[in-house]
Design a protein around this motif. Structure first.
Motif, PDB file in Angstrom:
ATOM      1  N   TYR A 161       0.827  -1.209   0.000  1.00 34.37           N
ATOM      2  CA  TYR A 161       0.000   0.000   0.000  1.00 34.37           C
ATOM      3  C   TYR A 161       0.865   1.264   0.000  1.00 34.37           C
ATOM      4  O   TYR A 161       0.653   2.171  -0.808  1.00 34.37           O
ATOM      5  N   PHE A 162       1.824   1.339   0.895  1.00 38.01           N
ATOM      6  CA  PHE A 162       2.633   2.557   0.976  1.00 38.01           C
ATOM      7  C   PHE A 162       3.613   2.685  -0.185  1.00 38.01           C
ATOM      8  O   PHE A 162       3.976   3.790  -0.573  1.00 38.01           O
ATOM      9  N   ALA A 163       3.983   1.564  -0.785  1.00 34.44           N
ATOM     10  CA  ALA A 163       4.778   1.633  -2.014  1.00 34.44           C
ATOM     11  C   ALA A 163       3.935   2.242  -3.128  1.00 34.44           C
ATOM     12  O   ALA A 163       4.391   3.142  -3.849  1.00 34.44           O
ATOM     13  N   LEU A 164       2.707   1.772  -3.251  1.00 38.05           N
ATOM     14  CA  LEU A 164       1.803   2.342  -4.258  1.00 38.05           C
ATOM     15  C   LEU A 164       1.542   3.824  -4.004  1.00 38.05           C
ATOM     16  O   LEU A 164       1.476   4.624  -4.939  1.00 38.05           O
ATOM     17  N   CYS A 165       1.387   4.182  -2.745  1.00 37.14           N
ATOM     18  CA  CYS A 165       1.167   5.587  -2.390  1.00 37.14           C
ATOM     19  C   CYS A 165       2.373   6.459  -2.744  1.00 37.14           C
ATOM     20  O   CYS A 165       2.217   7.637  -3.073  1.00 37.14           O
ATOM     21  N   ALA A 166       3.567   5.882  -2.670  1.00 39.56           N
ATOM     22  CA  ALA A 166       4.770   6.634  -3.049  1.00 39.56           C
ATOM     23  C   ALA A 166       4.766   6.921  -4.542  1.00 39.56           C
ATOM     24  O   ALA A 166       5.212   7.978  -4.983  1.00 39.56           O
ATOM     25  N   TRP A 167       4.260   5.983  -5.325  1.00 38.32           N
ATOM     26  CA  TRP A 167       4.213   6.149  -6.784  1.00 38.32           C
ATOM     27  C   TRP A 167       2.980   6.932  -7.231  1.00 38.32           C
ATOM     28  O   TRP A 167       3.026   7.667  -8.210  1.00 38.32           O
ATOM     29  N   PHE A 168       1.869   6.718  -6.524  1.00 40.48           N
ATOM     30  CA  PHE A 168       0.594   7.361  -6.868  1.00 40.48           C
ATOM     31  C   PHE A 168       0.040   8.062  -5.632  1.00 40.48           C
ATOM     32  O   PHE A 168      -0.786   7.496  -4.901  1.00 40.48           O
ATOM     33  N   PRO A 169       0.467   9.295  -5.366  1.00 43.86           N
ATOM     34  CA  PRO A 169       0.078  10.005  -4.138  1.00 43.86           C
ATOM     35  C   PRO A 169      -1.431  10.112  -3.907  1.00 43.86           C
ATOM     36  O   PRO A 169      -1.874  10.200  -2.764  1.00 43.86           O
ATOM     37  N   ASN A 170      -2.229  10.067  -4.950  1.00 36.55           N
ATOM     38  CA  ASN A 170      -3.683  10.167  -4.790  1.00 36.55           C
ATOM     39  C   ASN A 170      -4.280   8.972  -4.054  1.00 36.55           C
ATOM     40  O   ASN A 170      -5.402   9.048  -3.545  1.00 36.55           O
ATOM     41  N   LEU A 171      -3.563   7.871  -3.993  1.00 35.89           N
ATOM     42  CA  LEU A 171      -4.040   6.678  -3.284  1.00 35.89           C
ATOM     43  C   LEU A 171      -3.892   6.791  -1.769  1.00 35.89           C
ATOM     44  O   LEU A 171      -4.493   6.006  -1.035  1.00 35.89           O
ATOM     45  N   LEU A 174      -4.658   7.466   1.600  1.00 35.18           N
ATOM     46  CA  LEU A 174      -5.821   7.798   2.417  1.00 35.18           C
ATOM     47  C   LEU A 174      -5.448   8.041   3.871  1.00 35.18           C
ATOM     48  O   LEU A 174      -6.275   8.465   4.658  1.00 35.18           O
ATOM     49  N   VAL A 175      -4.221   7.748   4.217  1.00 34.05           N
ATOM     50  CA  VAL A 175      -3.770   7.822   5.599  1.00 34.05           C
ATOM     51  C   VAL A 175      -3.244   9.205   5.940  1.00 34.05           C
ATOM     52  O   VAL A 175      -3.356   9.663   7.070  1.00 34.05           O
ATOM     53  N   GLY A 176      -2.697   9.885   4.968  1.00 30.24           N
ATOM     54  CA  GLY A 176      -2.035  11.156   5.233  1.00 30.24           C
ATOM     55  C   GLY A 176      -0.600  10.886   5.655  1.00 30.24           C
ATOM     56  O   GLY A 176      -0.214   9.755   5.939  1.00 30.24           O
TER      57      GLY A 176
END
Length: 161
Positions: free
Chosen positions: A31-41, A43-45
Motif C-alpha cells: 500500500y505505501f509503495a503504491l502511495c509513493a508512486w501514486f500520491p492520490n491513493l 488515504l492515511v495522510g
C-alpha cells in the motif's frame, strides 16, 4: 511433535494462520509503495515513504526478536540440529540496532539499506542453520516474504527521487 525435523517442529495446523499473517504483513508494504508512486491513493495522510520505512523498522525488529528467541531455545534441539545460538542472539541485537539506526539515514538511502536488512535476516536464518528447524512450507514462505519485501524496498529506491 517429539523430534526436530523440517516437518514436525511447527504444528501444521498453524500453516494457514501463519500464511495469512505473513501475506497480510505485506499489505502495508504494498500500500505505501503504491502511495509513493501514486500520491492520490494515500488515504492515511503523512509521507508514505516515511510510513513505509517505519513499518519496515517495526517488522525488522519483530524478525530480530524472533531470532533472539530461537537463539535462546536452540539448545533444546542441539542433538538433532546444530543451530548456532550465540550467532542468532548477536545477529538479533545487531539487526535491531541497524534497523532503528536506519531511521536516521537520508530517505532514499534508507530504502536501500532496509531492503538489504531483510535479505540479511533471511541469510542469518540460512547461515545459522535455523531453517533446519522449520517445516518446508515455512522456509518457502519466509523466502517469498523476504524477497518480496526486499524487492519492494529496492524498486521504490530505484523509482523515487
Amino acid at each position: 511433535m517429539n523430534t526436530v525435523s523440517n516437518e514436525s517442529t511447527i504444528d501444521d495446523s498453524l500453516k494457514s494462520t501463519v500464511t495469512l499473517f505473513g501475506y497480510g504483513g505485506l499489505i502495508p508494504f504494498l500500500y505505501f509503495a503504491l502511495c509513493a508512486w501514486f500520491p492520490n491513493l494515500n488515504l492515511v495522510g503523512g509521507d508514505p515513504l516515511f510510513i513505509f520505512r517505519m513499518y519496515s523498522t517495526v517488522i525488522l525488529s519483530f524478525l530480530a526478536g524472533s531470532l533472539w528467541v530461537f537463539g535462546l531455545l536452540a539448545g533444546q534441539y542441539q542433538q538433532q540440529v546444530k543451530v548456532r545460538s550465540r550467532s542468532l542472539i548477536w545477529s538479533a541485537i545487531l539487526l535491531s540496532i541497524l534497523a532503528w539506526g536506519n531511521i536516521f539515514i537520508v530517505g532514499k538511502a534508507a530504502l536501500f539499506v532496509g531492503g538489504l536488512l531483510f535479505l540479511v535476516v533471511w541469510q542469518i536464518e540460512q547461515k545459522t542453520e535455523l531453517t533446519k528447524c522449520y517445516p518446508t512450507w515455512y522456509t518457502d514462505l519466509r523466502a517469498k516474504l523476504s524477497m518480496s519485501v526486499a524487492a519492494l524496498h529496492i524498486i521504490i529506491w530505484l523509482t523515487v527521487s
